[in-house]
Design a protein around this motif. Structure first.
Motif, PDB file in Angstrom:
ATOM      1  N   MET A   1     -14.680   9.214  18.837  1.00  9.16           N
ATOM      2  CA  MET A   1     -13.456   9.274  19.645  1.00  9.16           C
ATOM      3  C   MET A   1     -12.233   9.277  18.727  1.00  9.16           C
ATOM      4  N   PRO A   2     -11.298  10.218  18.894  1.00  7.27           N
ATOM      5  CA  PRO A   2     -10.118  10.276  18.028  1.00  7.27           C
ATOM      6  C   PRO A   2      -9.211   9.075  18.224  1.00  7.27           C
ATOM      7  N   ILE A   3      -8.491   8.715  17.147  1.00  2.76           N
ATOM      8  CA  ILE A   3      -7.551   7.599  17.217  1.00  2.76           C
ATOM      9  C   ILE A   3      -6.317   8.021  18.011  1.00  2.76           C
ATOM     10  N   VAL A   4      -5.960   7.248  19.017  1.00  2.53           N
ATOM     11  CA  VAL A   4      -4.772   7.530  19.827  1.00  2.53           C
ATOM     12  C   VAL A   4      -3.611   6.720  19.266  1.00  2.53           C
ATOM     13  N   ARG A   5      -2.599   7.403  18.767  1.00  4.13           N
ATOM     14  CA  ARG A   5      -1.457   6.730  18.158  1.00  4.13           C
ATOM     15  C   ARG A   5      -0.371   6.471  19.194  1.00  4.13           C
ATOM     16  N   ASP A   6       0.298   5.343  19.076  1.00  9.01           N
ATOM     17  CA  ASP A   6       1.469   5.095  19.908  1.00  9.01           C
ATOM     18  C   ASP A   6       2.543   6.116  19.548  1.00  9.01           C
ATOM     19  N   PRO A   7       3.284   6.603  20.523  1.00 10.67           N
ATOM     20  CA  PRO A   7       4.320   7.598  20.218  1.00 10.67           C
ATOM     21  C   PRO A   7       5.411   7.011  19.328  1.00 10.67           C
ATOM     22  N   LEU A   8       5.809   7.784  18.322  1.00 14.62           N
ATOM     23  CA  LEU A   8       6.862   7.355  17.407  1.00 14.62           C
ATOM     24  C   LEU A   8       8.050   8.289  17.539  1.00 14.62           C
ATOM     25  N   ASN A   9       9.234   7.712  17.544  1.00 17.77           N
ATOM     26  CA  ASN A   9      10.462   8.492  17.575  1.00 17.77           C
ATOM     27  C   ASN A   9      11.294   8.071  16.371  1.00 17.77           C
ATOM     28  N   PRO A  10      11.281   8.862  15.285  1.00 16.69           N
ATOM     29  CA  PRO A  10      12.016   8.460  14.075  1.00 16.69           C
ATOM     30  C   PRO A  10      13.514   8.321  14.282  1.00 16.69           C
ATOM     31  N   LYS A  11      14.024   8.810  15.429  1.00 16.33           N
ATOM     32  CA  LYS A  11      15.444   8.646  15.735  1.00 16.33           C
ATOM     33  C   LYS A  11      15.729   7.325  16.430  1.00 16.33           C
ATOM     34  N   LEU A  12      14.670   6.627  16.864  1.00 16.69           N
ATOM     35  CA  LEU A  12      14.859   5.408  17.644  1.00 16.69           C
ATOM     36  C   LEU A  12      15.301   4.234  16.783  1.00 16.69           C
ATOM     37  N   SER A  13      14.650   4.047  15.640  1.00 17.01           N
ATOM     38  CA  SER A  13      14.974   2.923  14.770  1.00 17.01           C
ATOM     39  C   SER A  13      14.490   3.217  13.360  1.00 17.01           C
ATOM     40  N   MET A  14      14.968   2.425  12.407  1.00 21.60           N
ATOM     41  CA  MET A  14      14.522   2.575  11.024  1.00 21.60           C
ATOM     42  C   MET A  14      13.050   2.227  10.883  1.00 21.60           C
ATOM     43  N   TRP A  15      12.539   1.330  11.723  1.00 16.98           N
ATOM     44  CA  TRP A  15      11.111   1.002  11.664  1.00 16.98           C
ATOM     45  C   TRP A  15      10.271   2.200  12.066  1.00 16.98           C
ATOM     46  N   HIS A  16      10.697   2.907  13.109  1.00 17.62           N
ATOM     47  CA  HIS A  16       9.977   4.110  13.510  1.00 17.62           C
ATOM     48  C   HIS A  16      10.094   5.180  12.426  1.00 17.62           C
ATOM     49  N   PHE A  17      11.266   5.292  11.813  1.00 20.59           N
ATOM     50  CA  PHE A  17      11.447   6.278  10.747  1.00 20.59           C
ATOM     51  C   PHE A  17      10.540   5.964   9.563  1.00 20.59           C
ATOM     52  N   LEU A  18      10.460   4.686   9.186  1.00 18.92           N
ATOM     53  CA  LEU A  18       9.603   4.290   8.071  1.00 18.92           C
ATOM     54  C   LEU A  18       8.140   4.607   8.374  1.00 18.92           C
ATOM     55  N   ALA A  19       7.691   4.272   9.584  1.00 20.95           N
ATOM     56  CA  ALA A  19       6.301   4.558   9.962  1.00 20.95           C
ATOM     57  C   ALA A  19       6.027   6.057   9.932  1.00 20.95           C
ATOM     58  N   PHE A  20       6.970   6.837  10.458  1.00 19.98           N
ATOM     59  CA  PHE A  20       6.843   8.295  10.457  1.00 19.98           C
ATOM     60  C   PHE A  20       6.745   8.830   9.026  1.00 19.98           C
ATOM     61  N   TYR A  21       7.582   8.302   8.152  1.00 19.47           N
ATOM     62  CA  TYR A  21       7.641   8.786   6.767  1.00 19.47           C
ATOM     63  C   TYR A  21       6.399   8.373   5.975  1.00 19.47           C
ATOM     64  N   LEU A  22       5.844   7.205   6.291  1.00 15.72           N
ATOM     65  CA  LEU A  22       4.607   6.784   5.622  1.00 15.72           C
ATOM     66  C   LEU A  22       3.498   7.806   5.869  1.00 15.72           C
ATOM     67  N   ARG A  23       3.352   8.210   7.111  1.00 14.91           N
ATOM     68  CA  ARG A  23       2.318   9.197   7.427  1.00 14.91           C
ATOM     69  C   ARG A  23       2.654  10.547   6.803  1.00 14.91           C
ATOM     70  N   PHE A  24       3.932  10.956   6.872  1.00 19.95           N
ATOM     71  CA  PHE A  24       4.352  12.237   6.315  1.00 19.95           C
ATOM     72  C   PHE A  24       3.980  12.350   4.836  1.00 19.95           C
ATOM     73  N   TRP A  25       4.297  11.299   4.053  1.00 21.23           N
ATOM     74  CA  TRP A  25       4.025  11.350   2.631  1.00 21.23           C
ATOM     75  C   TRP A  25       2.531  11.247   2.319  1.00 21.23           C
ATOM     76  N   ARG A  26       1.802  10.467   3.088  1.00 21.90           N
ATOM     77  CA  ARG A  26       0.349  10.376   2.844  1.00 21.90           C
ATOM     78  C   ARG A  26      -0.302  11.733   3.047  1.00 21.90           C
ATOM     79  N   GLU A  27       0.062  12.410   4.138  1.00 19.44           N
ATOM     80  CA  GLU A  27      -0.523  13.715   4.407  1.00 19.44           C
ATOM     81  C   GLU A  27      -0.029  14.761   3.420  1.00 19.44           C
TER      82      GLU A  27
END
Length: 271
Positions: A1-27
């Motif tokens: 079963m695929p992992i279901v991620r909580d929706p992230l909005n990098p415009k919402l807060s710096m925490w969301h932006f950091l989480a978004f960027y962590l995945r971006f750089w890993r990939e």
């Protein structure tokens, strides 16, 4: 079963932006969750939680990524800005930290802490607000109260209240009478320390507003209350400042036994 991620909005807060960027750089670097976890010294699932915004990374995690990616101070600075910025999602994160804490140190000068409230007292404050759904707001608060007591002695609460909290009649005489009786019962529990700052103590640091210091397994988190929200504080230096402030506020409080006497005095006025 695929992992279901909580929706992230990098415009919402710096925490969301950091989480978004962590995945971006890993990939971007072609790393798996497991490989990225080895770099940061955490498990695969922890990396997934970081990237979904379900958990928050620490300085050593960001330092390891900056070193491996060759990004200088980029991730460390993103973490710093996330901690300093206002977080619109602070409420949900605070609840998560409360559920993890083994000691909750809390000061209130206007209202009895939620975990120590009767349902009727809580309902009076819910109705005094402006939520769209009173019942839903009440259920959220009741769930938080239950989660505290369901843990028994695994979590301690050190509560300091200003005497003004007792003097303010909330919900009418019968509701306040039951609330004061409830406080006396809770004060006898081994996991609860309840102290009152009497009016005669004069000026004290608590006038600046309510605060909490939550002791987790590996670190402390602080929370500073404010109108229209509050601020979670995770920077170690600022957390220490709030912890010292709590101790200084507590220095003005009466002893445990004298605090019970103050509560009893107010209770007698409702007999």
């Amino acid at each position: 079963m695929p992992i279901v991620r909580d929706p992230l909005n990098p415009k919402l807060s710096m925490w969301h932006f950091l989480a978004f960027y962590l995945r971006f750089w890993r990939e971007k670097m072609g790393l798996s969750l497991t490989q990225c976890g080895e770099i940061m010294g955490v498990q695969r699932g922890t990396v997934s939680n970081f990237e979904a915004g379900r958990r928050r990374p620490q300085e050593d995690h960001m330092r390891a990524l900056d070193k491996h990616y060759g990004t200088g101070w980029l991730f460390q600075l993103l973490l710093w800005f996330a901690r300093m910025a206002h977080d619109p999602d602070w409420g949900r994160q605070l609840v998560k930290y409360e559920e993890e804490a083994h000691i909750i140190r809390t000061y209130h000068g206007q209202v009895i802490p939620l975990a120590l409230q009767t349902d009727e007292y809580t309902w009076a404050y819910v109705q005094s607000g402006t939520p769209k759904d009173f019942e839903a707001a009440m259920e959220r608060r009741s769930t938080r109260k239950r989660s505290f007591f369901d843990r028994g002695t695994d979590v301690e609460m050190w509560a300091v209240l200003d005497e003004s909290v007792l003097a303010r009649e909330v919900g009418g005489p019968q509701v306040m009478k039951a609330q004061l009786e409830h406080l006396l019962k809770l004060a006898d529990l081994p996991q609860i320390s309840l102290r009152i700052i009497p009016f005669k103590s004069g000026a004290h640091l608590g006038v600046d507003g309510a605060l909490q210091v939550l002791s987790l397994e590996s670190r402390d988190i602080a929370y500073s209350a404010a109108q229209n929200g509050g601020r979670l504080i995770e920077t170690p230096g600022e957390v220490r400042e709030l912890s010292v402030k709590f101790d200084r506020i507590g220095a003005a409080a009466a002893s445990l036994e004298a605090s019970r006497d103050i509560i009893k005095r107010y209770l007698e006025s409702y007999q």
